[in-house]
Scaffold this motif. Structure first.
Motif, PDB file in Angstrom:
ATOM      1  N   ALA A 263       0.837  -1.205   0.000  1.00 39.10           N
ATOM      2  CA  ALA A 263       0.000   0.000   0.000  1.00 39.10           C
ATOM      3  C   ALA A 263       0.871   1.253   0.000  1.00 39.10           C
ATOM      4  O   ALA A 263       0.590   2.230  -0.713  1.00 39.10           O
ATOM      5  N   GLN A 264       1.937   1.219   0.810  1.00 34.10           N
ATOM      6  CA  GLN A 264       2.839   2.371   0.821  1.00 34.10           C
ATOM      7  C   GLN A 264       3.485   2.586  -0.547  1.00 34.10           C
ATOM      8  O   GLN A 264       3.588   3.715  -1.034  1.00 34.10           O
ATOM      9  N   LEU A 265       3.934   1.474  -1.153  1.00 35.46           N
ATOM     10  CA  LEU A 265       4.564   1.587  -2.467  1.00 35.46           C
ATOM     11  C   LEU A 265       3.579   2.094  -3.507  1.00 35.46           C
ATOM     12  O   LEU A 265       3.932   2.908  -4.379  1.00 35.46           O
ATOM     13  N   SER A 266       2.335   1.626  -3.435  1.00 35.17           N
ATOM     14  CA  SER A 266       1.316   2.095  -4.371  1.00 35.17           C
ATOM     15  C   SER A 266       1.079   3.595  -4.201  1.00 35.17           C
ATOM     16  O   SER A 266       0.935   4.332  -5.184  1.00 35.17           O
ATOM     17  N   ALA A 267       1.060   4.036  -2.937  1.00 31.63           N
ATOM     18  CA  ALA A 267       0.880   5.470  -2.691  1.00 31.63           C
ATOM     19  C   ALA A 267       2.057   6.270  -3.247  1.00 31.63           C
ATOM     20  O   ALA A 267       1.876   7.329  -3.857  1.00 31.63           O
ATOM     21  N   ARG A 268       3.272   5.754  -3.043  1.00 38.05           N
ATOM     22  CA  ARG A 268       4.445   6.450  -3.576  1.00 38.05           C
ATOM     23  C   ARG A 268       4.396   6.497  -5.100  1.00 38.05           C
ATOM     24  O   ARG A 268       4.726   7.523  -5.714  1.00 38.05           O
ATOM     25  N   ASN A 269       4.011   5.379  -5.712  1.00 39.92           N
ATOM     26  CA  ASN A 269       3.911   5.367  -7.168  1.00 39.92           C
ATOM     27  C   ASN A 269       2.869   6.366  -7.660  1.00 39.92           C
ATOM     28  O   ASN A 269       3.062   7.042  -8.679  1.00 39.92           O
ATOM     29  N   GLY A 270       1.748   6.449  -6.917  1.00 39.08           N
ATOM     30  CA  GLY A 270       0.737   7.437  -7.285  1.00 39.08           C
ATOM     31  C   GLY A 270       1.264   8.856  -7.188  1.00 39.08           C
ATOM     32  O   GLY A 270       0.991   9.706  -8.043  1.00 39.08           O
ATOM     33  N   GLU A 271       2.052   9.118  -6.121  1.00 39.06           N
ATOM     34  CA  GLU A 271       2.635  10.449  -5.971  1.00 39.06           C
ATOM     35  C   GLU A 271       3.615  10.757  -7.104  1.00 39.06           C
ATOM     36  O   GLU A 271       3.617  11.858  -7.668  1.00 39.06           O
ATOM     37  N   LEU A 272       4.442   9.759  -7.438  1.00 33.90           N
ATOM     38  CA  LEU A 272       5.409   9.976  -8.517  1.00 33.90           C
ATOM     39  C   LEU A 272       4.698  10.191  -9.851  1.00 33.90           C
ATOM     40  O   LEU A 272       5.111  11.042 -10.657  1.00 33.90           O
ATOM     41  N   LEU A 273       3.634   9.412 -10.099  1.00 39.16           N
ATOM     42  CA  LEU A 273       2.884   9.581 -11.340  1.00 39.16           C
ATOM     43  C   LEU A 273       2.241  10.964 -11.401  1.00 39.16           C
ATOM     44  O   LEU A 273       2.290  11.639 -12.444  1.00 39.16           O
ATOM     45  N   ALA A 274       1.654  11.400 -10.279  1.00 37.36           N
ATOM     46  CA  ALA A 274       1.051  12.738 -10.249  1.00 37.36           C
ATOM     47  C   ALA A 274       2.103  13.811 -10.475  1.00 37.36           C
ATOM     48  O   ALA A 274       1.889  14.782 -11.216  1.00 37.36           O
ATOM     49  N   LEU A 275       3.262  13.644  -9.843  1.00 36.87           N
ATOM     50  CA  LEU A 275       4.334  14.620 -10.010  1.00 36.87           C
ATOM     51  C   LEU A 275       4.823  14.648 -11.450  1.00 36.87           C
ATOM     52  O   LEU A 275       5.082  15.718 -12.019  1.00 36.87           O
ATOM     53  N   TYR A 276       4.938  13.455 -12.066  1.00 37.70           N
ATOM     54  CA  TYR A 276       5.394  13.402 -13.459  1.00 37.70           C
ATOM     55  C   TYR A 276       4.378  14.073 -14.387  1.00 37.70           C
ATOM     56  O   TYR A 276       4.745  14.875 -15.265  1.00 37.70           O
ATOM     57  N   GLU A 277       3.096  13.732 -14.227  1.00 36.73           N
ATOM     58  CA  GLU A 277       2.074  14.328 -15.085  1.00 36.73           C
ATOM     59  C   GLU A 277       2.004  15.838 -14.899  1.00 36.73           C
ATOM     60  O   GLU A 277       1.864  16.592 -15.877  1.00 36.73           O
ATOM     61  N   MET A 278       2.140  16.276 -13.640  1.00 37.94           N
ATOM     62  CA  MET A 278       2.082  17.713 -13.386  1.00 37.94           C
ATOM     63  C   MET A 278       3.278  18.416 -14.022  1.00 37.94           C
ATOM     64  O   MET A 278       3.147  19.502 -14.625  1.00 37.94           O
ATOM     65  N   THR A 279       4.454  17.815 -13.901  1.00 38.41           N
ATOM     66  CA  THR A 279       5.646  18.429 -14.484  1.00 38.41           C
ATOM     67  C   THR A 279       5.519  18.515 -16.000  1.00 38.41           C
ATOM     68  O   THR A 279       5.878  19.533 -16.611  1.00 38.41           O
ATOM     69  N   ALA A 280       5.022  17.436 -16.627  1.00 42.64           N
ATOM     70  CA  ALA A 280       4.844  17.453 -18.075  1.00 42.64           C
ATOM     71  C   ALA A 280       3.851  18.539 -18.491  1.00 42.64           C
ATOM     72  O   ALA A 280       4.062  19.242 -19.494  1.00 42.64           O
ATOM     73  N   PHE A 281       2.765  18.700 -17.711  1.00 42.15           N
ATOM     74  CA  PHE A 281       1.780  19.738 -18.049  1.00 42.15           C
ATOM     75  C   PHE A 281       2.366  21.138 -17.867  1.00 42.15           C
ATOM     76  O   PHE A 281       2.193  22.012 -18.721  1.00 42.15           O
ATOM     77  N   LEU A 282       3.081  21.361 -16.763  1.00 35.89           N
ATOM     78  CA  LEU A 282       3.603  22.701 -16.481  1.00 35.89           C
ATOM     79  C   LEU A 282       4.679  23.127 -17.460  1.00 35.89           C
ATOM     80  O   LEU A 282       4.933  24.324 -17.625  1.00 35.89           O
ATOM     81  N   HIS A 283       5.326  22.163 -18.121  1.00 36.93           N
ATOM     82  CA  HIS A 283       6.354  22.514 -19.103  1.00 36.93           C
ATOM     83  C   HIS A 283       5.774  22.729 -20.499  1.00 36.93           C
ATOM     84  O   HIS A 283       6.530  22.980 -21.441  1.00 36.93           O
ATOM     85  N   GLY A 284       4.444  22.635 -20.615  1.00 34.13           N
ATOM     86  CA  GLY A 284       3.821  22.901 -21.903  1.00 34.13           C
ATOM     87  C   GLY A 284       3.674  24.390 -22.156  1.00 34.13           C
ATOM     88  O   GLY A 284       3.878  25.240 -21.278  1.00 34.13           O
ATOM     89  N   PHE A 401     -12.279  21.096   1.443  1.00 32.57           N
ATOM     90  CA  PHE A 401     -12.909  19.786   1.621  1.00 32.57           C
ATOM     91  C   PHE A 401     -14.201  19.957   2.423  1.00 32.57           C
ATOM     92  O   PHE A 401     -14.217  20.655   3.449  1.00 32.57           O
ATOM     93  N   ARG A 402     -15.247  19.296   1.966  1.00 33.62           N
ATOM     94  CA  ARG A 402     -16.517  19.354   2.704  1.00 33.62           C
ATOM     95  C   ARG A 402     -16.540  18.339   3.848  1.00 33.62           C
ATOM     96  O   ARG A 402     -17.303  18.501   4.792  1.00 33.62           O
ATOM     97  N   GLU A 403     -15.727  17.316   3.766  1.00 32.83           N
ATOM     98  CA  GLU A 403     -15.580  16.354   4.840  1.00 32.83           C
ATOM     99  C   GLU A 403     -14.234  16.575   5.526  1.00 32.83           C
ATOM    100  O   GLU A 403     -13.306  17.143   4.951  1.00 32.83           O
ATOM    101  N   ALA A 404     -14.161  16.120   6.777  1.00 36.86           N
ATOM    102  CA  ALA A 404     -12.904  16.272   7.517  1.00 36.86           C
ATOM    103  C   ALA A 404     -11.779  15.549   6.770  1.00 36.86           C
ATOM    104  O   ALA A 404     -11.961  14.437   6.269  1.00 36.86           O
ATOM    105  N   ARG A 405     -10.655  16.182   6.690  1.00 30.01           N
ATOM    106  CA  ARG A 405      -9.526  15.635   5.920  1.00 30.01           C
ATOM    107  C   ARG A 405      -8.237  15.811   6.717  1.00 30.01           C
ATOM    108  O   ARG A 405      -7.942  16.903   7.200  1.00 30.01           O
ATOM    109  N   VAL A 406      -7.514  14.722   6.883  1.00 25.81           N
ATOM    110  CA  VAL A 406      -6.220  14.759   7.572  1.00 25.81           C
ATOM    111  C   VAL A 406      -5.134  14.578   6.520  1.00 25.81           C
ATOM    112  O   VAL A 406      -5.149  13.607   5.757  1.00 25.81           O
ATOM    113  N   MET A 407      -4.212  15.508   6.478  1.00 30.56           N
ATOM    114  CA  MET A 407      -3.107  15.446   5.517  1.00 30.56           C
ATOM    115  C   MET A 407      -1.942  14.669   6.119  1.00 30.56           C
ATOM    116  O   MET A 407      -1.434  15.031   7.193  1.00 30.56           O
ATOM    117  N   LEU A 408      -1.539  13.617   5.437  1.00 29.32           N
ATOM    118  CA  LEU A 408      -0.369  12.870   5.868  1.00 29.32           C
ATOM    119  C   LEU A 408       0.905  13.650   5.556  1.00 29.32           C
ATOM    120  O   LEU A 408       0.921  14.509   4.660  1.00 29.32           O
TER     121      LEU A 408
END
Length: 648
Positions: A263-284, A401-408
């Motif tokens: 689960a931790q690795l999946s979360a890290r992969n999700g973060e890396l994917l989001a960071l990669y997609e964001m970087t690709a978009f911001l460099h457009g 957020f409309r629901e309570a949200r805890v940031m890790l």
């Protein structure tokens, strides 16, 4: 069980093995015993060999006694016959041989075996010589047959001595053979014993360990080794049993740990994917609003936010301006489109760069209009992060957020990183806009200089001629009018040519590698305008093509040099030389009127054409040299060193 407990269990030191049980002690003792046995056997065989060698030499000397006694008899017979004889020397040789046999010679080696029979027989031989034969030598003159009569008894005794020594040698030879056979047998038995001990001490324990490890590899963590010794392998078996026990205990909850790590690795992969997609978009290539909207929409999807905003700090005041918003109510948009940075959470984050995470539920929100507005709009939590570029605060972005949200902590780090990426993109956008404005301003400056150097002077000349024409018309002086009108026509034609030349120069655009074509076109246009022949020498000497921006500056310098020749030189011939080697060379030479460099220098920047060429050369990083003498033409030389060339 934690990784730390497993690590401590596996790496905790085992108790030290007592010295008497160590394998090294056994090996040393075994080697010592084997060495002592072999050395003793070798020393014994060496001693027997030495004894045999000494006894063999004694046999030779004992056998020589008979010969030497016979030689004495021969010398006596020669003396009796009146021939020369050397009885004394032969007698001395026999004495020395007996002395060597008696005392021995360790160097040769030579010695009689130390047995009673041999010693007794040697004494008999020695006594026979000294008591019987040797006195008979002196009596030989009176009793000629005395020596010969006693000689057979001496020879018999000497033969007996030789036989005794040979018998003793044969006995020792038999012992030497038996000792060699014993040494060979001992070597064989010792080898078998050493192999057996090494097998028992090393191979068997290693095989037991291999079998245990094989069972562990098959996940049979109940495997245990029997501790059969107190040496190092016994301690290894104890450590193996401890390791197996710890692994058995660890494996019970391994599935849960693997699921957690997955689960931790999946979360890290999700973060890396989001960071990669964001970087690709911001460099457009996007404008600021599209950039910010795409950013906040992607962040909201990543974190399941219900609303989000991107705000930037104004550069000329202390207000926070909303660039884009998604999901906020209309009344909040109207109230918060522009507000002082100190009045809201987002502003505090934008100025300080420190992330803020607010829980807006009843009794927990901090006072403030912005927090109250978010709570009244139905949001339970808001997070704000700074938009920063190289320690420069540019603004902030927020998630609602409309629901309570805890940031890790990992999510907080990701959002801070995304904020820095957005800040870099916005800063790059601002810098690119500033660079474009600067380039436009520089080109406008060069255009203004070109207008001043050409059209402005022509228009000033036309203004003066019009003033003179007006005066001549008032005086009704037709002669002067006829003189002024051709001047006006010529000035207008020259101004028209200047305008055309400026339009052509400042519209010039070309790609990499087309410099030769552009220069040939410029040379042809110069010949059409002036009817002056131009010799072009373009040499490619192994240099790489210049990039388009450097090619454009070189072409502008050439056009300005040819424009000066057309306007001022009255030249009959013009030569343009270009050599593209490691360094780039451009030379423009004419045979016109020339000019006085001191006069040009005293005018400073009044001669705009020279000033434009110098500015363009400085922009290239090139060296520009202007040479001329009145009446001897002029020369323009441009040198672009290899270190200033850019890759095409």
């Amino acid at each position: 069980m934690s990784d730390l407990s497993l690590h401590s269990a596996l790496h905790s030191p085992l108790p030290a093995t007592p010295l008497r049980y160590r394998l090294s002690t056994r090996i040393v003792m075994l080697s010592g015993v084997a060495l002592a046995l072999f050395l003793s056997m070798i020393v014994g065989t060496l001693w027997l060999s030495w004894q045999l060698e000494g006894a063999g030499a004694a046999i030779n000397d004992a056998g020589s006694l008979r010969m030497r006694a016979g030689n004495v008899a021969i010398q006596l017979a020669e003396a009796r016959a009146g021939r020369p004889a050397n009885v004394a020397s032969q007698s001395a040789l026999l004495d020395s041989t007996l002395a060597r046999l008696k005392h021995g010679d360790p160097v040769r080696p030579l010695f009689l075996p130390e047995t009673p029979a041999i010693r007794a027989q040697f004494d008999v031989v020695s006594a026979t010589w000294h008591d019987a034969l040797k006195p008979a030598i002196t009596q030989d003159a009176s009793e000629p047959s005395s020596y010969l009569a006693r000689l057979p008894a001496f020879v018999t005794q000497a033969d007996a001595l030789v036989r005794l020594v040979e018998h003793e040698n044969a006995r020792k030879t038999a012992w030497l053979r038996r000792s060699q056979l014993a040494l060979a047998a001992l070597a064989c038995l010792g080898t078998v014993a050493i192999v057996y001990l090494l097998y028992a001490w090393f191979v068997l324990p290693v095989r037991r360990l291999e079998r245990g490890l094989s069972r562990i590899e098959q996940r049979e963590f109940t495997a245990r080794l029997q501790v059969e010794s107190r040496d190092e392998f016994g301690h290894l078996a104890q450590g193996f049993n401890r390791m197996a026990g710890e692994l058995q205990s660890l494996y019970r909850d391994l599935a849960g740990r693997v699921a957690h790590k997955t689960a931790q690795l999946s979360a890290r992969n999700g973060e890396l994917l989001a960071l990669y997609e964001m970087t690709a978009f911001l460099h457009g290539a996007h404008d600021v609003e599209v950039l910010c909207r795409g950013f906040i929409e992607r962040v909201m999807r990543q974190f399941n936010a219900d609303a989000g905003t991107v705000r930037t700090l104004a550069q000329d005041d202390d207000n926070l301006h909303m660039v884009v918003s998604v999901g906020l109510p209309e009344h909040m948009l109207n109230d918060e489109r522009c507000m002082p940075a100190r009045d809201c959470v987002c502003g505090a984050v934008a100025t300080s760069g420190v992330a803020v995470i607010k829980d807006l539920r009843a009794g927990r929100a901090s006072p403030g209009k912005n927090a109250a507005d978010c709570g009244n709009a139905g949001f339970s939590a808001v997070t704000a992060f700074g938009i920063v570029s190289h320690q420069i605060a540019l603004g902030s972005f927020s998630l609602h957020f409309r629901e309570a949200r805890v940031m890790l902590p990992s999510e907080t780090r990701l959002l801070e990183t995304l904020g820095r990426h957005l800040g870099n993109a916005l800063q790059n956008h601002r810098l690119a806009a500033a660079a474009r404005q600067l380039a436009v301003a520089q080109e406008r400056h060069l255009v203004a200089q070109g207008l001043h150097d050409s059209i402005a002077q022509s228009l000033n000349f036309l203004k003066m001629q019009l003033y003179l024409l007006d005066g001549a018309a008032e005086r009704d002086d037709m002669k002067e009018i006829r003189e002024i009108v051709p001047l006006l026509r010529g000035g207008l034609e020259e101004s028209y040519e200047d305008v055309r030349e400026l339009l052509v120069n400042f519209r010039t655009k070309f790609g990499s590698g087309s410099l030769r074509d552009a220069i040939e076109e410029t040379a042809a246009r110069f010949e059409r305008q002036t009817d002056t022949p131009l010799a072009l020498d373009f040499e490619e000497a192994g240099g790489m093509p210049l990039p388009s921006d450097q090619q454009l500056q070189v072409l502008f310098i050439l056009q300005e040099a040819l424009s000066n020749i057309r306007k001022h030189a009255s030249a009959s011939h013009v030569r343009v030389t270009i050599r593209n080697a490691q360094d780039f060379h451009l030379a423009v030479q004419d045979d016109g009127d020339g000019y006085d460099p001191a006069d040009i220098a005293s005018r400073g920047e009044a001669h705009v054409g020279f000033h434009i060429m110098r500015e363009r050369a400085a922009r290239l990083g090139a060296q520009l040299r202007l040479e001329s003498e009145p009446g001897n033409g002029a020369r323009v030389h441009l040198l672009l060193p290899a270190g200033k060339r850019q890759a095409a």
